[in-house]
Design a protein around this motif. Sequence first.
Motif, PDB file in Angstrom:
ATOM      1  N   GLU A 183      33.134  48.155  56.985  1.00 28.61           N
ATOM      2  CA  GLU A 183      33.383  47.137  55.961  1.00 28.61           C
ATOM      3  C   GLU A 183      32.722  47.486  54.625  1.00 28.61           C
ATOM      4  O   GLU A 183      33.138  46.983  53.577  1.00 28.61           O
ATOM      5  CB  GLU A 183      32.878  45.767  56.431  1.00 28.61           C
ATOM      6  N   TYR A 184      31.696  48.335  54.661  1.00 27.37           N
ATOM      7  CA  TYR A 184      31.030  48.725  53.417  1.00 27.37           C
ATOM      8  C   TYR A 184      32.000  49.418  52.469  1.00 27.37           C
ATOM      9  O   TYR A 184      31.918  49.262  51.248  1.00 27.37           O
ATOM     10  CB  TYR A 184      29.840  49.634  53.705  1.00 27.37           C
ATOM     11  N   SER A 185      32.901  50.199  53.019  1.00 23.80           N
ATOM     12  CA  SER A 185      33.887  50.895  52.188  1.00 23.80           C
ATOM     13  C   SER A 185      34.757  49.895  51.438  1.00 23.80           C
ATOM     14  O   SER A 185      35.008  50.046  50.230  1.00 23.80           O
ATOM     15  CB  SER A 185      34.761  51.807  53.067  1.00 23.80           C
ATOM     16  N   ASP A 186      35.209  48.852  52.136  1.00 25.47           N
ATOM     17  CA  ASP A 186      36.045  47.840  51.494  1.00 25.47           C
ATOM     18  C   ASP A 186      35.245  46.989  50.515  1.00 25.47           C
ATOM     19  O   ASP A 186      35.785  46.537  49.491  1.00 25.47           O
ATOM     20  CB  ASP A 186      36.677  46.934  52.558  1.00 25.47           C
ATOM     21  N   MET A 187      33.958  46.763  50.801  1.00 27.21           N
ATOM     22  CA  MET A 187      33.142  46.004  49.856  1.00 27.21           C
ATOM     23  C   MET A 187      32.983  46.773  48.550  1.00 27.21           C
ATOM     24  O   MET A 187      32.992  46.187  47.456  1.00 27.21           O
ATOM     25  CB  MET A 187      31.771  45.684  50.466  1.00 27.21           C
ATOM     26  N   ILE A 188      32.840  48.095  48.642  1.00 26.17           N
ATOM     27  CA  ILE A 188      32.748  48.914  47.427  1.00 26.17           C
ATOM     28  C   ILE A 188      34.035  48.779  46.618  1.00 26.17           C
ATOM     29  O   ILE A 188      34.012  48.619  45.392  1.00 26.17           O
ATOM     30  CB  ILE A 188      32.491  50.392  47.781  1.00 26.17           C
ATOM     31  N   ALA A 242      30.583  35.090  54.484  1.00 25.90           N
ATOM     32  CA  ALA A 242      31.981  34.810  54.821  1.00 25.90           C
ATOM     33  C   ALA A 242      32.903  35.932  54.346  1.00 25.90           C
ATOM     34  O   ALA A 242      33.875  36.289  55.031  1.00 25.90           O
ATOM     35  CB  ALA A 242      32.413  33.474  54.210  1.00 25.90           C
ATOM     36  N   ILE A 243      32.594  36.502  53.191  1.00 20.03           N
ATOM     37  CA  ILE A 243      33.414  37.602  52.673  1.00 20.03           C
ATOM     38  C   ILE A 243      33.278  38.836  53.561  1.00 20.03           C
ATOM     39  O   ILE A 243      34.262  39.525  53.845  1.00 20.03           O
ATOM     40  CB  ILE A 243      33.033  37.913  51.210  1.00 20.03           C
ATOM     41  N   TRP A 244      32.057  39.110  54.006  1.00 20.38           N
ATOM     42  CA  TRP A 244      31.845  40.237  54.924  1.00 20.38           C
ATOM     43  C   TRP A 244      32.634  40.031  56.217  1.00 20.38           C
ATOM     44  O   TRP A 244      33.248  40.967  56.752  1.00 20.38           O
ATOM     45  CB  TRP A 244      30.359  40.394  55.236  1.00 20.38           C
ATOM     46  N   ASN A 245      32.646  38.795  56.712  1.00 20.71           N
ATOM     47  CA  ASN A 245      33.409  38.495  57.920  1.00 20.71           C
ATOM     48  C   ASN A 245      34.911  38.675  57.671  1.00 20.71           C
ATOM     49  O   ASN A 245      35.640  39.177  58.536  1.00 20.71           O
ATOM     50  CB  ASN A 245      33.127  37.065  58.395  1.00 20.71           C
ATOM     51  N   ASP A 246      35.348  38.271  56.484  1.00 20.51           N
ATOM     52  CA  ASP A 246      36.771  38.432  56.137  1.00 20.51           C
ATOM     53  C   ASP A 246      37.162  39.912  56.083  1.00 20.51           C
ATOM     54  O   ASP A 246      38.269  40.286  56.486  1.00 20.51           O
ATOM     55  CB  ASP A 246      37.063  37.788  54.771  1.00 20.51           C
ATOM     56  N   SER A 282      40.658  41.573  57.208  1.00 16.89           N
ATOM     57  CA  SER A 282      41.563  42.219  56.255  1.00 16.89           C
ATOM     58  C   SER A 282      40.957  42.190  54.855  1.00 16.89           C
ATOM     59  O   SER A 282      40.240  41.243  54.497  1.00 16.89           O
ATOM     60  CB  SER A 282      42.932  41.531  56.231  1.00 16.89           C
ATOM     61  N   TYR A 283      41.271  43.209  54.071  1.00 20.68           N
ATOM     62  CA  TYR A 283      40.778  43.280  52.698  1.00 20.68           C
ATOM     63  C   TYR A 283      41.354  42.133  51.873  1.00 20.68           C
ATOM     64  O   TYR A 283      40.665  41.523  51.048  1.00 20.68           O
ATOM     65  CB  TYR A 283      41.163  44.626  52.075  1.00 20.68           C
ATOM     66  N   GLU A 284      42.635  41.850  52.098  1.00 24.81           N
ATOM     67  CA  GLU A 284      43.322  40.824  51.311  1.00 24.81           C
ATOM     68  C   GLU A 284      42.665  39.450  51.468  1.00 24.81           C
ATOM     69  O   GLU A 284      42.503  38.701  50.491  1.00 24.81           O
ATOM     70  CB  GLU A 284      44.799  40.756  51.729  1.00 24.81           C
ATOM     71  N   LYS A 285      42.284  39.131  52.702  1.00 27.28           N
ATOM     72  CA  LYS A 285      41.639  37.842  52.948  1.00 27.28           C
ATOM     73  C   LYS A 285      40.293  37.762  52.236  1.00 27.28           C
ATOM     74  O   LYS A 285      39.963  36.731  51.623  1.00 27.28           O
ATOM     75  CB  LYS A 285      41.453  37.657  54.450  1.00 27.28           C
TER      76      LYS A 285
END
Length: 224
Positions: free
Chosen positions: A158-163, A195-199, A203-206
Amino acid sequence: MAETNNFLPLMLDLSGRKIVIFGGGSVGERKAELFSGCADTLVVSLEFSKRLYELEASGKVRLIRLDLLTASDSELRELISGAFIVTPATSNSELNRKITAIARENDILINQVDALGSVVIPSVIKRGDLTIGISTLGHSPAVSKYTRRQIEGVITPEYSDMIRLQDELRNYLKKHVGDQRERQKILWIILENEAIWNDLSESYEKAAERAYAIVSDYLENSSR
């Protein structure tokens, strides 16, 4: 008094740089796998592993067949001419020292496999654009491996998507928030939102939808 090693961790762009690896066995193969994705990689040996032939077939490395035990100093100098990093990775310690000495005479960086050279290759964890290097400067490969396992358990995909999300929001905020400190504050709100990390695990979109909603509410409230 113990000798001080002045190593500094750096991220280097190796595009177009020449890397020469001596030895076509498992160690040379591992080094070739590492460098082939980002540099002009040559592997010099009399024999090569199956994987090195595969890398050559895919155009990722160049293989040069040479009996290094009978090669002259001038041949070795010609091979490393213009190199950025040289890796002596043969099974012959004396030969490795000879290659190291020639590279050092030519002010070329050396990544040694049986001693501490001028370049230390860390154990690397990659999560998209997040890159983490771990090294004990050769003092304890076991600790390096253990540390990597510990970090891999924390630094999830998930770190990749957070970046990606942070970069997207950063560009968005530059157009809508003039104060840099205020932008940083908003980005931290997103970064610390569980909550964003859980999303992101779904999915990235959520996650992006929730993040933009939070930013929108923040900007609306701050403008009142």
